[in-house]
Design a protein around this motif. Sequence first.
Motif, PDB file in Angstrom:
ATOM      1  N   LEU A   1      20.962 -56.981  89.706  1.00  0.00           N
ATOM      2  CA  LEU A   1      21.777 -56.902  90.922  1.00  0.00           C
ATOM      3  C   LEU A   1      23.195 -56.444  90.584  1.00  0.00           C
ATOM      4  CD1 LEU A   1      20.642 -60.115  92.826  1.00  0.00           C
ATOM      5  CD2 LEU A   1      20.111 -57.743  93.404  1.00  0.00           C
ATOM      6  N   ILE A   2      23.743 -56.980  89.473  1.00  0.00           N
ATOM      7  CA  ILE A   2      25.130 -56.632  89.097  1.00  0.00           C
ATOM      8  C   ILE A   2      25.219 -55.160  88.691  1.00  0.00           C
ATOM      9  CG2 ILE A   2      27.078 -57.180  87.572  1.00  0.00           C
ATOM     10  CD1 ILE A   2      25.908 -60.007  87.299  1.00  0.00           C
ATOM     11  N   HIS A   3      24.194 -54.673  87.962  1.00  0.00           N
ATOM     12  CA  HIS A   3      24.204 -53.275  87.491  1.00  0.00           C
ATOM     13  C   HIS A   3      24.384 -52.258  88.631  1.00  0.00           C
ATOM     14  CE1 HIS A   3      22.975 -49.557  85.600  1.00  0.00           C
ATOM     15  NE2 HIS A   3      21.902 -49.506  86.365  1.00  0.00           N
ATOM     16  N   PRO A   4      23.551 -52.326  89.699  1.00  0.00           N
ATOM     17  CA  PRO A   4      23.746 -51.366  90.802  1.00  0.00           C
ATOM     18  C   PRO A   4      25.076 -51.532  91.530  1.00  0.00           C
ATOM     19  CG  PRO A   4      21.680 -52.569  91.081  1.00  0.00           C
ATOM     20  CD  PRO A   4      22.339 -53.136  89.890  1.00  0.00           C
ATOM     21  N   VAL A   5      25.565 -52.786  91.651  1.00  0.00           N
ATOM     22  CA  VAL A   5      26.851 -53.004  92.340  1.00  0.00           C
ATOM     23  C   VAL A   5      27.970 -52.304  91.568  1.00  0.00           C
ATOM     24  CG1 VAL A   5      28.560 -54.763  92.984  1.00  0.00           C
ATOM     25  CG2 VAL A   5      26.140 -55.133  93.507  1.00  0.00           C
ATOM     26  N   LEU A   6      27.977 -52.467  90.231  1.00  0.00           N
ATOM     27  CA  LEU A   6      28.989 -51.807  89.398  1.00  0.00           C
ATOM     28  C   LEU A   6      28.843 -50.287  89.473  1.00  0.00           C
ATOM     29  CD1 LEU A   6      29.006 -54.043  86.167  1.00  0.00           C
ATOM     30  CD2 LEU A   6      30.816 -53.865  87.882  1.00  0.00           C
ATOM     31  N   ALA A   7      27.584 -49.812  89.447  1.00  0.00           N
ATOM     32  CA  ALA A   7      27.332 -48.365  89.504  1.00  0.00           C
ATOM     33  C   ALA A   7      27.807 -47.797  90.840  1.00  0.00           C
ATOM     34  CB  ALA A   7      25.839 -48.078  89.309  1.00  0.00           C
ATOM     35  N   GLY A   8      27.529 -48.530  91.928  1.00  0.00           N
ATOM     36  CA  GLY A   8      27.953 -48.087  93.258  1.00  0.00           C
ATOM     37  C   GLY A   8      29.471 -48.071  93.363  1.00  0.00           C
TER      38      GLY A   8
ATOM     39  N   ALA B   1      26.465 -50.023  80.300  1.00  0.00           N
ATOM     40  CA  ALA B   1      26.180 -51.000  79.243  1.00  0.00           C
ATOM     41  C   ALA B   1      25.166 -52.033  79.743  1.00  0.00           C
ATOM     42  CB  ALA B   1      27.471 -51.683  78.808  1.00  0.00           C
ATOM     43  N   LEU B   2      25.367 -52.466  80.995  1.00  0.00           N
ATOM     44  CA  LEU B   2      24.459 -53.451  81.588  1.00  0.00           C
ATOM     45  C   LEU B   2      23.060 -52.852  81.779  1.00  0.00           C
ATOM     46  CD1 LEU B   2      25.004 -56.348  82.391  1.00  0.00           C
ATOM     47  CD2 LEU B   2      25.384 -55.583  84.724  1.00  0.00           C
ATOM     48  N   GLY B   3      23.014 -51.572  82.171  1.00  0.00           N
ATOM     49  CA  GLY B   3      21.733 -50.876  82.320  1.00  0.00           C
ATOM     50  C   GLY B   3      20.988 -50.839  80.989  1.00  0.00           C
ATOM     51  N   GLY B   4      21.715 -50.533  79.930  1.00  0.00           N
ATOM     52  CA  GLY B   4      21.120 -50.508  78.589  1.00  0.00           C
ATOM     53  C   GLY B   4      20.618 -51.890  78.194  1.00  0.00           C
ATOM     54  N   TYR B   5      21.411 -52.932  78.538  1.00  0.00           N
ATOM     55  CA  TYR B   5      21.025 -54.317  78.228  1.00  0.00           C
ATOM     56  C   TYR B   5      19.708 -54.661  78.934  1.00  0.00           C
ATOM     57  CZ  TYR B   5      21.723 -59.165  76.861  1.00  0.00           C
ATOM     58  OH  TYR B   5      21.571 -60.397  76.284  1.00  0.00           O
ATOM     59  N   LEU B   6      19.612 -54.202  80.200  1.00  0.00           N
ATOM     60  CA  LEU B   6      18.398 -54.471  80.989  1.00  0.00           C
ATOM     61  C   LEU B   6      17.149 -53.969  80.266  1.00  0.00           C
ATOM     62  CD1 LEU B   6      19.354 -53.494  84.660  1.00  0.00           C
ATOM     63  CD2 LEU B   6      18.483 -55.696  83.886  1.00  0.00           C
ATOM     64  N   VAL B   7      17.277 -52.782  79.672  1.00  0.00           N
ATOM     65  CA  VAL B   7      16.106 -52.174  79.020  1.00  0.00           C
ATOM     66  C   VAL B   7      15.918 -52.739  77.617  1.00  0.00           C
ATOM     67  CG1 VAL B   7      15.101 -50.010  78.195  1.00  0.00           C
ATOM     68  CG2 VAL B   7      16.292 -50.081  80.399  1.00  0.00           C
ATOM     69  N   PHE B   8      17.007 -52.732  76.810  1.00  0.00           N
ATOM     70  CA  PHE B   8      16.847 -53.036  75.382  1.00  0.00           C
ATOM     71  C   PHE B   8      16.802 -54.530  75.071  1.00  0.00           C
ATOM     72  CE2 PHE B   8      18.507 -48.707  75.540  1.00  0.00           C
ATOM     73  CZ  PHE B   8      17.507 -48.063  74.837  1.00  0.00           C
ATOM     74  N   HIS B   9      17.387 -55.373  75.930  1.00  0.00           N
ATOM     75  CA  HIS B   9      17.326 -56.825  75.701  1.00  0.00           C
ATOM     76  C   HIS B   9      16.348 -57.511  76.638  1.00  0.00           C
ATOM     77  CE1 HIS B   9      20.666 -57.251  72.784  1.00  0.00           C
ATOM     78  NE2 HIS B   9      21.018 -56.098  73.328  1.00  0.00           N
TER      79      HIS B   9
END
Length: 151
Positions: free
Chosen positions: A77-84, A125-133
């Motif tokens: 949820l935080i990732h898209p808010v920051l991206a937007g 960075a958060l998007g990467g965390y979503l995938v890699f962690h």
Amino acid sequence: MNPWEIHPLLVHFPIALLLAATALDVLAIGQRRSDFAWAAAGLLIAGEVSALGTIAAGFLAYFTVPTHSEEAHVRMLIHPVLAGAATLVYALVAVPRWRRRKAIPSRTNIMFSLVAAGLLIASGALGGYLVFHDGVGVEPESRAIDHTHTH
Ligand code: HEM
């Protein structure tokens, strides 16, 4: 190809184009180079167009990607808010910058551009965390540890 695999294909475009625009604008104001400013204005527009496509693919990923942990859900949820927010603040720079694309950017333009860059970096960075962690979008059988049911 799964629908959530389109988003990672596109994410590099807004990140590269928009961050390059910010860097070039900082150089333009520092060295009083209107040719840099002109190039940066073009990068801002190209970056914003690619961001819209990336956001669309992000929504597609959001609604199709298989189940994940509760922690990942908060980050999703935080990732898209920051991206937007990054895309919106960049738009506030891109529109006036394109209108006066041959002029040296103002200090306000640069301030907004730097804030937008920070938001974009945090979102990426958060998007990467979503995938890699968190393993969001990763095939369960190819994960060393299955995070799906541990929380
Ligand atoms: C300018 C906009 C955006 C950028 C630059 C961006 C960037 C990223 C990055 C760098 C990743 C990691 C990809 C990887 O390393 O494989 C990612 C993953 C992800 N993003 Fe975004 N994102 C944006 C917008 C969105 C939006 C609006 C949503 C949802 C509504 C979203 C949902 C996701 C999801 C679900 C993942 C993990 C699964 C996947 O990649 O399919 N993103 N994003």
